[in-house]
Design an enzyme around this catalytic site. Sequence first.
Site, short mmCIF file in Angstrom:
data_model
loop_
_atom_site.label_atom_id
_atom_site.label_comp_id
_atom_site.label_asym_id
_atom_site.label_seq_id
_atom_site.Cartn_x
_atom_site.Cartn_y
_atom_site.Cartn_z
N PRO A 1 0.79 -1.23 0.00
CA PRO A 1 0.00 0.00 0.00
C PRO A 1 0.82 1.28 0.00
CG PRO A 1 -0.16 -1.16 2.10
CD PRO A 1 0.50 -2.09 1.14
N ASN A 2 0.35 2.21 -0.81
CA ASN A 2 0.86 3.58 -0.92
C ASN A 2 2.16 3.70 -1.70
OD1 ASN A 2 -1.26 4.89 0.61
ND2 ASN A 2 -0.43 3.82 2.38
N ARG B 1 5.27 12.30 -3.13
CA ARG B 1 5.14 12.87 -1.79
C ARG B 1 6.24 12.33 -0.88
NH1 ARG B 1 -1.12 13.42 -1.28
NH2 ARG B 1 -1.40 13.60 -3.51
N TYR C 1 11.07 8.85 1.62
CA TYR C 1 11.06 7.72 0.69
C TYR C 1 11.83 7.98 -0.61
CZ TYR C 1 7.53 6.01 3.89
OH TYR C 1 6.87 5.58 5.02
N ASN D 1 8.15 -5.46 -0.78
CA ASN D 1 7.97 -4.35 0.15
C ASN D 1 6.49 -4.33 0.53
OD1 ASN D 1 7.69 -2.04 1.63
ND2 ASN D 1 8.94 -0.76 0.27
N ALA E 1 2.98 -0.80 5.02
CA ALA E 1 2.54 -0.82 6.42
C ALA E 1 2.01 -2.20 6.84
CB ALA E 1 1.48 0.24 6.64
N HIS F 1 3.81 -4.55 9.41
CA HIS F 1 3.73 -4.48 10.87
C HIS F 1 2.44 -5.07 11.41
CE1 HIS F 1 6.99 -1.83 9.84
NE2 HIS F 1 6.16 -1.00 9.21
N ASP G 1 1.22 -15.78 6.68
CA ASP G 1 0.76 -17.14 6.36
C ASP G 1 0.94 -17.43 4.88
OD1 ASP G 1 0.11 -17.52 9.00
OD2 ASP G 1 -2.05 -17.27 8.73
N GLU H 1 12.18 -9.43 2.44
CA GLU H 1 11.44 -8.25 2.93
C GLU H 1 12.30 -7.02 2.68
OE1 GLU H 1 10.02 -8.52 7.03
OE2 GLU H 1 10.20 -6.35 7.17
N HIS I 1 12.61 -2.67 2.47
CA HIS I 1 12.08 -1.36 2.83
C HIS I 1 13.00 -0.25 2.37
CE1 HIS I 1 9.07 -3.24 5.34
NE2 HIS I 1 10.03 -3.99 5.85
N LEU I 2 12.41 0.82 1.90
CA LEU I 2 13.18 2.01 1.51
C LEU I 2 13.80 2.65 2.74
CD1 LEU I 2 10.34 3.22 -0.75
CD2 LEU I 2 12.67 2.93 -1.63
N SER I 3 12.99 2.83 3.77
CA SER I 3 13.46 3.54 4.97
C SER I 3 14.02 2.55 5.98
CB SER I 3 12.29 4.32 5.60
OG SER I 3 11.28 3.43 6.05
N ARG J 1 12.74 4.57 13.02
CA ARG J 1 11.49 5.33 12.95
C ARG J 1 10.61 5.02 14.17
NH1 ARG J 1 8.97 4.89 7.17
NH2 ARG J 1 7.85 6.71 7.98
N ARG K 1 6.95 0.62 13.92
CA ARG K 1 7.56 0.09 12.69
C ARG K 1 8.72 -0.86 12.99
NH1 ARG K 1 5.27 3.41 8.62
NH2 ARG K 1 4.87 5.49 9.42
O1 CA2 Z 1 10.28 2.02 4.16
C1 CA2 Z 1 9.48 1.34 3.55
O2 CA2 Z 1 9.69 0.90 2.43
C2 CA2 Z 1 8.10 1.06 4.18
O3 CA2 Z 1 7.71 -0.26 3.81
C3 CA2 Z 1 7.16 2.09 3.59
C4 CA2 Z 1 5.76 2.03 4.20
C5 CA2 Z 1 5.84 2.08 5.73
O4 CA2 Z 1 4.54 1.92 6.28
C6 CA2 Z 1 6.75 1.00 6.28
O5 CA2 Z 1 6.81 1.14 7.68
C7 CA2 Z 1 8.15 1.13 5.70
C8 CA2 Z 1 4.92 3.22 3.73
C9 CA2 Z 1 4.88 3.40 2.25
C10 CA2 Z 1 4.28 4.74 1.97
O6 CA2 Z 1 4.72 5.17 0.72
C11 CA2 Z 1 4.58 6.47 0.40
C12 CA2 Z 1 5.18 6.89 -0.75
C13 CA2 Z 1 5.09 8.20 -1.13
C14 CA2 Z 1 4.38 9.09 -0.36
C15 CA2 Z 1 3.77 8.67 0.79
C16 CA2 Z 1 3.86 7.35 1.18
#
Ligand code: CA2
Length: 149
Positions: free
Chosen positions: A11-12, A19, A24, A75, A78, A81, A88, A99, A101-103, A108, A112
């Site tokens: 998601p997202n 954004r 990110y 990836n 959210a 978590h 499963d 797994e 993750h960008l961040s 954080r 997370r």
């Molecule tokens: O760091 C990552 O890759 C995460 O998987 C990104 C998730 C976050 O919930 C995880 O804790 C760590 C959130 C992705 C949101 O992506 C966005 C991208 C652009 C603008 C806003 C959100």
Amino acid sequence: MDRQILVLNGPNLNLLGTREPDVYGAATLDEIVHDLRVVAADRGAEIKAVQSNVEGELVDALHDARTWADGVVFNPGAYTHTSIALRDAISAVGLPVVETHLSNVHAREEFRHRSMLSAVCVGVVCGFGPTSYRMALDGLLDHLDRDVG
Ligand code: CA2
């Protein structure tokens, strides 16, 4: 035959590059996937990319991958978590999943720091922006090479 890799995003992540570039990065998901295809081709691998904001569709993509993929760079956003369903599904399909993750999720918010998925993945990469995906792909392909012997 070339190895087949699913690059799965939750998601997202479709909003990447539009954004929160401070968290990110500035690259779009298409740019990240394009870069991965180049790296993959260099190592004789092919990538299929799927992104969904829907938990059940991510489960379906993992189930489907069982029929064609050798491994998954994932990836889960959210859902990392929270999702026992994804945990499963990863266990059920038995494919190696990295797994990704960008961040740096550990630098954080507390919520997370916990992943429902890490324990059923072959590895975890976080904190390097788009480079996390490249590292995950490299690690996965090395893992597959070792597996085959
Ligand atoms: O760091 C990552 O890759 C995460 O998987 C990104 C998730 C976050 O919930 C995880 O804790 C760590 C959130 C992705 C949101 O992506 C966005 C991208 C652009 C603008 C806003 C959100």
